[in-house]
Structure formats: C-alpha cells, structure tokens
Design a protein around this motif. Structure first.
Motif, short mmCIF file in Angstrom:
data_model
loop_
_atom_site.label_atom_id
_atom_site.label_comp_id
_atom_site.label_asym_id
_atom_site.label_seq_id
_atom_site.Cartn_x
_atom_site.Cartn_y
_atom_site.Cartn_z
N LYS B 349 0.87 -1.19 0.00
CA LYS B 349 0.00 0.00 0.00
C LYS B 349 0.90 1.24 0.00
O LYS B 349 1.97 1.24 0.61
CB LYS B 349 -0.83 -0.02 1.28
CG LYS B 349 -2.20 0.63 1.16
CD LYS B 349 -3.06 0.25 2.37
CE LYS B 349 -4.34 1.04 2.41
NZ LYS B 349 -5.11 0.74 3.63
N LYS B 350 0.44 2.28 -0.69
CA LYS B 350 1.20 3.53 -0.66
C LYS B 350 1.15 4.12 0.74
O LYS B 350 0.11 4.04 1.42
CB LYS B 350 0.57 4.55 -1.61
CG LYS B 350 0.88 4.30 -3.06
CD LYS B 350 0.37 5.48 -3.90
CE LYS B 350 0.63 5.20 -5.38
NZ LYS B 350 0.02 6.23 -6.22
N ASP B 353 -1.78 6.35 1.07
CA ASP B 353 -3.09 5.74 1.30
C ASP B 353 -3.23 5.24 2.73
O ASP B 353 -4.31 5.32 3.32
CB ASP B 353 -3.32 4.60 0.30
CG ASP B 353 -3.44 5.15 -1.13
OD1 ASP B 353 -3.87 6.32 -1.27
OD2 ASP B 353 -3.09 4.42 -2.08
N ARG B 356 -3.93 8.27 4.76
CA ARG B 356 -5.23 8.84 4.46
C ARG B 356 -6.34 7.97 5.08
O ARG B 356 -7.28 8.47 5.66
CB ARG B 356 -5.43 8.96 2.95
CG ARG B 356 -6.57 9.89 2.62
CD ARG B 356 -6.40 10.61 1.31
NE ARG B 356 -6.06 9.68 0.24
CZ ARG B 356 -5.88 10.07 -1.03
NH1 ARG B 356 -5.98 11.34 -1.36
NH2 ARG B 356 -5.55 9.19 -1.95
N ASP B 357 -6.17 6.63 4.99
CA ASP B 357 -7.19 5.74 5.57
C ASP B 357 -7.26 5.92 7.08
O ASP B 357 -8.31 5.70 7.69
CB ASP B 357 -6.86 4.28 5.24
CG ASP B 357 -7.08 4.00 3.75
OD1 ASP B 357 -7.66 4.87 3.07
OD2 ASP B 357 -6.65 2.93 3.27
N GLY B 364 -3.94 14.22 -0.73
CA GLY B 364 -2.67 13.92 -1.40
C GLY B 364 -1.79 15.16 -1.44
O GLY B 364 -0.56 15.09 -1.35
N THR B 389 5.84 2.98 -1.19
CA THR B 389 4.88 1.99 -0.68
C THR B 389 5.52 1.21 0.45
O THR B 389 6.74 1.19 0.62
CB THR B 389 4.46 0.99 -1.77
OG1 THR B 389 5.64 0.29 -2.22
CG2 THR B 389 3.81 1.70 -2.96
#
Lengths: 410, 410
Positions: B349-350, B353, B356-357, B364, B389
């Motif tokens: 996963k980046k 992300d 952000r999650d 971004g 990532t």
C-alpha cells in the motif's frame, strides 16, 4: 374579444420605470403571463395596497385604481389590499403618539371607508378586499430574519428615498427598511401575478417584492409602476394631504367641483389624462383647442370639473355643484347664491368673531390677511377694516369669505 | 471583605473601549452599580453569550469566562448564555446548507457540551445557564419593528465590521443587522447589570444593548469589553477555528500541551496574562528572565503548557502530557513514544493511502507538501518519495507525520 396585444397596450399605458429596458422587460413578462393565464383558463391576480392610517383618499390615489379597473375590465381578478398591519403596530418612530396605533375596530372602519371610496372606480363585484395583518402579524423573528437574508443593506440604500437621506446624513430608522419587506411579503402571501403602484413604490414592488417571491419559489410578479403622479390644486406639487393641495374623494360635490375649478389652466391636460383616462389623440385636440383659442379654458375646466365630480358623486351631484358654481360666478346680480347658511346676530360683534364662531376663518391672522387681500365682503363690498363690527341694526347682511364661503346674518 | 474599589480594579482590568473616556464612564457606572447592589443586598447579574453552532470552544473563548469568574469570586451572579436561537434558525445566508439549522436536541446537546467546557473555568454552583431561544423565538414581526425603531441604519454602519465592508462595497446582508438586535434583546430579557464580551462585541453590548435597555425602561448595562484577544498558535492572528490556529478545550491533554509548546516564544507573555491571569509584576519578571537569559524559553513554555493543560485536564492529564512530550523530544533513542496506536497492513500500500485511511493526512496535496518539508518519517527516516509503498514484508514499521502523530504498522 380583446387580443392579448390589445390588452397589453392598455395595461402598460402610463407605466414607467426610469429606464426603457425595464419597461420592455415588464411588457414581455406581462405578455407571457397573459398567455399563460389564458392557457390555464384563469384570470391574473392583480393588486395594489393602500395605507389606511389616513382614511380619506384623494384624487391622486385614483390613478392606480384606474389601472386596476383596466385589469378588471379585461376580466382579471383585483385585490384591493388594505395595509392594516402598519395601522395596528403604529409608527414606532412617533414615541409619544399612542393615538398613532389604531385598534382593530378603527382599522376595520377605515378599511370599509376606504373600500367605499375605491368602489367609485373599481367594480365591487370583481374586487376582493384583503387586509395584510392577516399574514404579517403571524410572522416570527425567525421568519423576518429569513426574509431579510435575501437583501443587502446596500440594495436598500439605492432606493431614492433612502439614498438622498443617506447622502445628507439624515437618519434612516432601521424599521423603515421593514416596510419594503412587509410589502414584499404581501406579494408572496397573495401569490400575485401583477402589482400596481406609484413611483414611490418602484423599489418595493420591482426589487423587494420580486426578489422575495423568487426566493420563496414563486414566479416574480409583473410590476406596473405608474409613471406620472397627479399635481395638486397648485398645479405643481404632487397631490398630497400634507401639502394641503389635495382634492378629497369623500367631500361635498360642490367642494370637489370648486377645487378642480381652482387648478391652473396648464394642469388641465394631465387631469384629463390621469383622472378621465383620455388618450393621446383626445389630449392633443384639447391642447390644440386651448392654444388656438377655439376652446375657452374656463369652459374646458368646467367640463373637467363636472366629469370628475360625476365619477364620485353621480350625475345629480355634478349637476348641483355646477349650478351652484354658475349662481356664484355667473349671476348678473349680487353674486350671492340663494341657498346659503343663515346665522343669528343678537348683539354688536366683530366680523372676525362672527366668522371665527362659525369656523369660517381659523384665526385672527388668517382674517387679517383675507381683509388685506380683499377676501372679505359684507353685502358684496370688500371691507378694509379688520376691526369692523356688525350690529343687529345692520341686518340682514351677507358676509362672504373668499369666493365660495357665505353666511347670511339674520 | 473586599472593598468596592478593590473589586473595581480587578473587574475593570483588561477592559478597553477604543477611548479612555468610555473606560472612565464604565468604571464610574460599575462603581455606582456595585454600591447600589450592596445597598439592596443583591449580587450583580453578569452575563456573556456564546454561539453554540460550533460546539468546540478554544482557549480564546476563556478570556471572557475568566472575567465572569472574577465576578463570581466577588459573589456576583453569572449567566452563561447559550445563543441557541441562531442555531435553531440557522444562518439564512447559507442557502443550500440545511445542516446549518440544528434541531432542538442538537442545540441542547451542544449547550451541555458547552457548559461542561465552561465549567473548567466557571464555578458551576454560581452559574446559571440560559438559552436565548426561550425569549427570542416568541417575538413577532411587530416586536421586531418596535425594537428596530430605536436604531438608525447609520448607527449600524459605524460598526467596524460593517463600515469596512460598506467602504469597499462588499455586501452586508440585512439580517446581519438583526444579530445586534437579538443580543440587545438578550440584555433586556435578562435584565442584566453587566455584559462581558470581546472587542467584536463592542457595538452589540455598548451601543445596541444599552440603547435598547434604556428604550425599554431599564438601566443600561455596564459593558466590560476585553481589550486583548489571544493570538493563535501562529502567535500573530487572533485565535479562531477558521484560521486553523486554535487550541481546543476538549482535545486530548497531549494535544493541548503540544499546541501550547508550538507557540512562538514572543507569544508567551500574552498567554500568561490572558490564560493564567498573571499580573503586571509577574509578567515583568517573566520578560526580564527571558531577556537576560536566566530563564530558558523552552523551560518557561513547558511550565506554561503544563499549567494551561492542568486547568482543563487536571494534574494527571498535565503530567501525562508532559511525560509524553519528554519521551518524544528528549529521549536519546528513536524519538518514538511507546503508547502509539497500531494498525494492520495486509498488502502492499502507498504510504499516502495508509495515512489517508487513518485520517492522519487529509489529502494527497497535504501529503506531498509534508514529504517535501521532511515531515513524513518511516522508522525515523525522512522519506522523499511521495509514491513510496510499504509491504507486509517491511513490518513492523512506525510511520510519523510531523512531530506528534505516529502509527505502528503490524
């Protein structure tokens, strides 16, 4: 049957908005609305509002009524709106003036008087009378805030009445802004198609009313703003009670006739236009007759006075008023009409006191001025002594104030 | 027992009105009111109003609360007024925003949250909570008109907030004028002796409130207008949620402590003054210590952060916050505290992300800027690739955002 374009010509006649583009827009909107109403098989809802705090209407008020009547004649629905809400709350600027706030009974009485006067012009069968306290008195602070949020302070200050005062630093009370909001809400409550008003209503109808209707999901009303206002008996200032140049609708026929006779000759055309509804062609003929001498101004004015008096007092009232006029001003004799009031004189009395007791002059000052101007006559002779007395030995005698007030002393 | 002049010195401290004469007048009026209340054997009724639409108070709000507390400490009655009316009607300018209008339940919940925060400063036993929809929602259009008739449009336009907008032609919505009327009516409804507010309330309290009270036959309230406002964490702009420089009262102790630590050194004196209530003498000593080097800024700020945190989170909360601070910034090791949240990573996963999650970055764009400024670390190493990532093979790993946000990926 009248076509929509024929209706339009009549209904838009006399309307003015300060700029031709707005008039074009209003004409286009009215056209669209007429077509729409015809399709839906319904009449337009048309209204004008009248302030019932001063219950005596005058000739100046009849200009908008005449416009309402035109709508009625084409089959549309007319609402005669009595602005009862303002009477019930009073004018809050008049701090000490409790009497400015009317009771519900007084308001209702004024509304009835009002309607009786209006029905000289409007067709009672096709007129609905409404009173705006019905919807305005139920609004809450929250409702008012929501209404107000549709307007900026700057928009209100563009209104001529306010901008002039603002420019010279004269106070504009905050509640004055509300009068436009009230009127705007009237349009919403009545869901009107058309509102008719004078030039002083331009902002309330064209800006406030239309904007609030849009904000509340209604199609904004067509504004019919009458371009010209009627000059008073002085021929120059706009007719108003406060200027003292008004011709009341509910006075005696004789009073209305005489007051029309007192307007300057050059005010005749606009009286013909605004009160009798004469069209351009007729007016041109009138002006031509007056200027080439084929029509005597006095004759034209007499006919005008008679026709106007007839509207409000019928054929008989107009006839009687004219006869009296003839008696006073055309009789070959002493110029004193027969049917004048009588009063008894039982002891020596100053002419001033006699007239003051009969309410024919209001003050010693007024009397003195009248004497100086040759306005007081005893038995047709002008008097020049303000201290003059009359005794029972002088009787019978006729005292005359100005042209039209007489008393016979016995 | 405290004398009236001693009370006056404390109660007038920090008040400012733009001109010294008004301050003199207010001091004289407060003095008279204190004497009068003492004679009548009653406390003064003192209030300040708070807007409950955004239920999280911040440090800036506590300045007026501290003033209320001073009144309480002298035995006066304090009313904590929650401006529920505005929440119930919503802000009518936000046309589309239905959510801006709160339900009665939401308003009540906010009012409770509000009071809970306020009671960190106010004495709950001596505080009455009132809600202004109780009296404002019952007002009619007629009431509003009568209220408004006490004010001119020009008076409102002198208000700084409005005059600036007026000068540059920015819209002032008509309903904005009503907020001052509402607040003025609050003073009437509460029959207050004193109202406390910030500089932005100068007009509402000193002009509108006093004028309306007089017009309605009450003695006009004494206005206590706090002269200084608290700068936010940037040290320059006034603290406000919309400026993003606020220190919320209801956050975690660690968050409050850290945010106080982030203020610039030169903002320390005003924080001591306005939040801790330090007097001139103590402040002079602080400034002297800082300028002659006998007091290290960081040490002073740590003490400030601890004392402020203690007010709102107690001794234990302040202690824990300070310990964590020490762990992060003073530990000799990796600078990563032990008790950080954990999250699972089950596939590649980046970093963007992941964060952000977890709501650790909001966009971004924000993430990219943080990477550019070296604000994102993985296992204590700054990253410079915004596309980086992490895979389950890299675990366990600690990702750090800025100085104080951590997550342990497992």
């Amino acid at each position: 049957m009248t076509t929509i374009d024929e209706q339009l010509d009549v209904l838009m006649s006399g309307a003015a908005y300060g700029d031709p583009q707005t008039k074009e827009n209003m004409r286009a909107e009215l056209r669209e609305r007429l077509i729409e109403a015809e399709k839906e098989g319904r009449p337009l809802r048309v209204y004008a509002g009248y302030d019932p705090r001063k219950p005596d209407l005058h000739l100046g008020h009849t200009i908008t009524m005449r416009k309402l009547r035109q709508f009625q004649d084409f089959g549309h629905e007319v609402i005669f709106l009595v602005g009862t809400f303002t009477s019930l709350i009073g004018d809050p600027s008049d701090k000490g003036e409790a009497r400015d706030q009317l009771t519900m009974d007084e308001v209702e009485e004024n509304a009835q008087t009002y309607a009786a006067q209006a029905f000289k012009i409007l067709d009672p069968e096709k007129t609905t009378i409404r009173r705006n306290h019905e919807w305005l008195s139920g609004l809450t602070f929250a409702d008012v805030i929501h209404m107000a949020s549709n307007f900026t302070v700057q928009q209100f200050l563009t209104r001529e009445n306010f901008s002039k005062r603002f420019d010279v630093g004269a106070p504009i009370y905050l509640h004055e802004f509300f009068y436009a909001l009230m009127q705007a809400y009237d349009a919403v409550a009545l869901e009107t198609d058309v509102q008719v008003g004078g030039q002083d209503q331009l902002f309330n109808i064209l800006v406030a009313g239309r904007k609030l209707q849009s904000a509340m999901g209604q199609k904004p009303q067509v504004a019919i703003i009458m371009g010209e206002s009627l000059p008073g008996t002085d021929g120059s200032e706009k007719m108003s009670k406060s200027a003292g140049n008004h011709i009341p609708l509910m006075g005696e026929p004789w009073d209305m006739f005489g007051k029309v006779m007192s307007i300057p000759d050059d005010a005749m055309p606009i009286y013909h236009k605004l009160i009798l509804g004469w069209q351009a062609e007729q007016l041109a003929e009138l002006e031509k007759g007056l200027s080439d001498g084929s029509l005597h101004p006095n004759e034209a004015k007499m006919r005008l006075a008679r026709e106007i008096t007839m509207i409000f007092h019928g054929e008989d009232g107009a006839e009687a008023a004219q006869q009296r006029w003839d008696e006073v001003f055309r009789s070959k004799g002493d110029g004193i009409p027969d049917d004048i009031p009588e009063s008894q004189l039982t002891e020596e009395k100053k002419v001033l006191d006699i007239l003051r007791d009969l309410n024919m002059v209001s003050s010693g000052k007024e009397f003195k001025q009248l004497v100086q101007n040759g306005g007081i006559r005893v038995n047709s002779e002008k008097i020049d002594d303000a201290q003059m007395t009359l005794t029972p030995g002088d009787l019978p005698a006729v005292v005359q104030v100005g042209k039209r007030k007489f008393v016979r002393l016995v």
